[in-house]
Design a protein around this motif. Structure first.
Motif, PDB file in Angstrom:
ATOM      1  N   ALA A 132     -27.117 109.430  28.644  1.00  0.00           N
ATOM      2  CA  ALA A 132     -26.436 110.445  29.453  1.00  0.00           C
ATOM      3  C   ALA A 132     -25.233 109.843  30.164  1.00  0.00           C
ATOM      4  O   ALA A 132     -24.156 110.464  30.236  1.00  0.00           O
ATOM      5  N   THR A 133     -25.393 108.648  30.692  1.00  0.00           N
ATOM      6  CA  THR A 133     -24.284 107.969  31.367  1.00  0.00           C
ATOM      7  C   THR A 133     -23.149 107.681  30.396  1.00  0.00           C
ATOM      8  O   THR A 133     -21.970 107.893  30.717  1.00  0.00           O
TER       9      THR A 133
ATOM     10  N   ASP B  85     -37.234 106.971  30.353  1.00  0.00           N
ATOM     11  CA  ASP B  85     -36.294 107.425  31.374  1.00  0.00           C
ATOM     12  C   ASP B  85     -35.039 106.563  31.437  1.00  0.00           C
ATOM     13  O   ASP B  85     -33.930 107.073  31.620  1.00  0.00           O
ATOM     14  N   ALA B  86     -35.195 105.247  31.286  1.00  0.00           N
ATOM     15  CA  ALA B  86     -34.035 104.357  31.322  1.00  0.00           C
ATOM     16  C   ALA B  86     -33.101 104.644  30.150  1.00  0.00           C
ATOM     17  O   ALA B  86     -31.865 104.630  30.296  1.00  0.00           O
ATOM     18  N   GLN B  87     -33.663 104.917  28.985  1.00  0.00           N
ATOM     19  CA  GLN B  87     -32.832 105.211  27.813  1.00  0.00           C
ATOM     20  C   GLN B  87     -32.152 106.571  27.923  1.00  0.00           C
ATOM     21  O   GLN B  87     -30.984 106.731  27.543  1.00  0.00           O
TER      22      GLN B  87
ATOM     23  N   PHE C  76     -16.887 110.467  27.473  1.00  0.00           N
ATOM     24  CA  PHE C  76     -16.250 111.709  27.026  1.00  0.00           C
ATOM     25  C   PHE C  76     -15.836 112.622  28.181  1.00  0.00           C
ATOM     26  O   PHE C  76     -14.888 113.395  28.039  1.00  0.00           O
ATOM     27  N   GLY C  77     -16.554 112.568  29.287  1.00  0.00           N
ATOM     28  CA  GLY C  77     -16.283 113.516  30.365  1.00  0.00           C
ATOM     29  C   GLY C  77     -15.722 112.933  31.633  1.00  0.00           C
ATOM     30  O   GLY C  77     -15.343 113.664  32.543  1.00  0.00           O
ATOM     31  N   LYS C  78     -15.691 111.602  31.744  1.00  0.00           N
ATOM     32  CA  LYS C  78     -15.247 110.938  32.973  1.00  0.00           C
ATOM     33  C   LYS C  78     -16.023 111.453  34.184  1.00  0.00           C
ATOM     34  O   LYS C  78     -15.472 111.648  35.263  1.00  0.00           O
ATOM     35  N   ALA C  79     -17.308 111.667  33.981  1.00  0.00           N
ATOM     36  CA  ALA C  79     -18.189 112.167  35.034  1.00  0.00           C
ATOM     37  C   ALA C  79     -19.052 111.026  35.566  1.00  0.00           C
ATOM     38  O   ALA C  79     -19.198 109.985  34.901  1.00  0.00           O
ATOM     39  N   PRO C  80     -19.637 111.182  36.743  1.00  0.00           N
ATOM     40  CA  PRO C  80     -20.423 110.104  37.356  1.00  0.00           C
ATOM     41  C   PRO C  80     -21.620 109.670  36.513  1.00  0.00           C
ATOM     42  O   PRO C  80     -22.141 110.450  35.711  1.00  0.00           O
ATOM     43  N   PRO C  81     -22.084 108.432  36.703  1.00  0.00           N
ATOM     44  CA  PRO C  81     -23.237 107.927  35.945  1.00  0.00           C
ATOM     45  C   PRO C  81     -24.536 108.620  36.348  1.00  0.00           C
ATOM     46  O   PRO C  81     -24.619 109.277  37.387  1.00  0.00           O
TER      47      PRO C  81
END
Length: 408
Positions: free
Chosen positions: A378-379, A371-373, A385-390
């Protein structure tokens, strides 16, 4: 009149020669053709046909809602279990008014708030087409919601809050393409049913129209332009995506793959371009981000280089028409990471269409990464690339648990 049409077509097929056809039959044939096209545009087959079934429109497909499971009814012309014994008024009331033939209110899993923007003639044409489909005797128990949601009387309040029936009226200040695209998007295409955020009662939030929503384990991203996820997509990019399921930036998978395969890929080029024209003129807010933990990003970058860069390349640009450009993929930019996590965990099969028959797939890495990986890669993808939240480890853990519980 409809039986006369069938006889006329049969005579043409059997004789292979010119046959004098009554004008009313020609008119009926045109209605069937229009209805076929509108049924595809409205994606009727997606809900009312069990995937892999040889009995189109016979119902029985479960529809997942936030409140429980509904099952699409049989809409073939079978008189006992379908709509064969319905009057035209009863059929129109169901499609555009959200009322069953006994007056009972329909649940909005049937997108009648959108279909109400169609004309009665549109609905009659759809019925003319459905009358040509082989009737199937298939009784369906539609309502499987828990008490008290299974009581349709609850829909009185819902309709009062969220159902404002009105046929589509063109905006005279806009082009014909824009108006055609608006009609298809807001009417039969019912794009907002997936892409518009909902209230806790499941009604659309009009002020956030087409700005994205999560359902059935997928994120339907915002499809507005302006500063939204499709900001860099041109009209041609949207058009190619809707026609083929692929463009230089992205590939359709999950729920959207069905929309492309069963609906938008069957539309005319002019209509697909019209939808793209409308969406490019519908503005949305810029994606919001927050700074992720640098150590998490570093770990995610290493995983990305090891597992993802071979297809998506180190710069994330992928291969046009084959592997998505992560910087221009709407689901990477959206605030909700559901789709990104699902694809990393489970993989995804992109849609295969006539113009783009390959339908490349991405393998899942849930078996390989903890899960951590999963959260780290994903983060990294979303931040870089997307400047989206972690994405947190608990987000990844919940996504894994949710996917394990799903049956689709």
């Amino acid at each position: 009149m409809r039986s006369g049409l069938v006889i006329a077509i049969a005579m043409i097929m059997l004789c292979g020669s010119a046959v004098v056809v009554d004008a009313a039959d020609v008119q009926d044939f045109a209605a069937v053709e229009r209805g076929h096209y509108l049924a595809d545009a409205a994606d009727c087959g997606s809900c009312h046909t069990v995937p892999g079934s040889n009995h189109p429109f016979s119902g029985g497909r479960p529809i997942e809602t936030p409140f429980g499971i509904l099952v699409a009814p049989n809409i073939t012309s079978d008189r006992e279990t379908g709509i064969g014994d319905w009057t035209d008024d009863e059929f129109d009331a169901a499609v555009r008014g959200g009322r069953s033939r006994n007056g009972a209110r329909l649940y909005p899993a049937m997108p009648f708030p959108y279909y109400s923007r169609m004309s009665r003639q549109d609905v009659m044409d759809i019925r003319a087409y459905l009358d040509t489909i082989q009737p199937v005797r298939h009784a369906v128990q539609v309502n499987r919601l828990p008490f008290p949601l299974n009581l349709r009387i609850s829909m009185i309040a819902w309709d009062a809050l969220y159902f404002k029936p009105e046929e589509f009226h063109p905006d005279t200040s806009k082009s014909n393409d824009w108006n055609r695209g608006a009609y298809l998007t807001l009417g039969p295409g019912h794009c907002g049913a997936c892409h518009t955020p909902k209230t806790f009662l499941g009604g659309d939030k009009p002020s956030d129209a087409l700005r994205g929503y999560t359902l059935q384990g997928w994120t339907a991203p915002g499809i507005t332009s302006g500063k939204g996820p499709l900001a860099d997509w041109s009209i041609a990019d949207i058009e190619v995506y809707l026609r083929t399921g692929h463009n230089r930036y992205a590939a359709a998978a999950g729920l959207m793959s069905e929309v492309v395969k069963l609906s938008t890929s069957k539309m005319t080029n002019d209509d697909v371009k019209a939808i793209a024209t409308y969406l490019k003129d519908t503005s949305g807010p810029a994606a919001q981000s927050s700074a992720p933990d640098k150590n998490v990003v570093s770990a995610g970058a290493a995983i990305y280089q090891d597992l993802c860069a071979a297809c998506h390349r180190r710069d994330g640009k992928g291969v046009p028409g084959l592997f998505p450009d992560l910087a221009e993929t709407a689901t990477v930019k959206t605030r909700d990471p559901t789709t990104v996590l699902r694809v990393i965990l489970q993989g995804a099969q992109s849609v295969s269409t006539g113009p783009e028959p390959t339908g490349p797939a991405m393998p899942g890495f849930g078996w390989q990464l903890n899960d951590a990986q999963i959260a780290a890669v994903a983060t990294y993808v979303r931040d870089h690339f997307g400047k989206a939240p972690p994405v947190s480890e608990s987000d990844a853990r919940k996504a894994r648990s949710d996917e394990a519980a799903r049956t689709d």
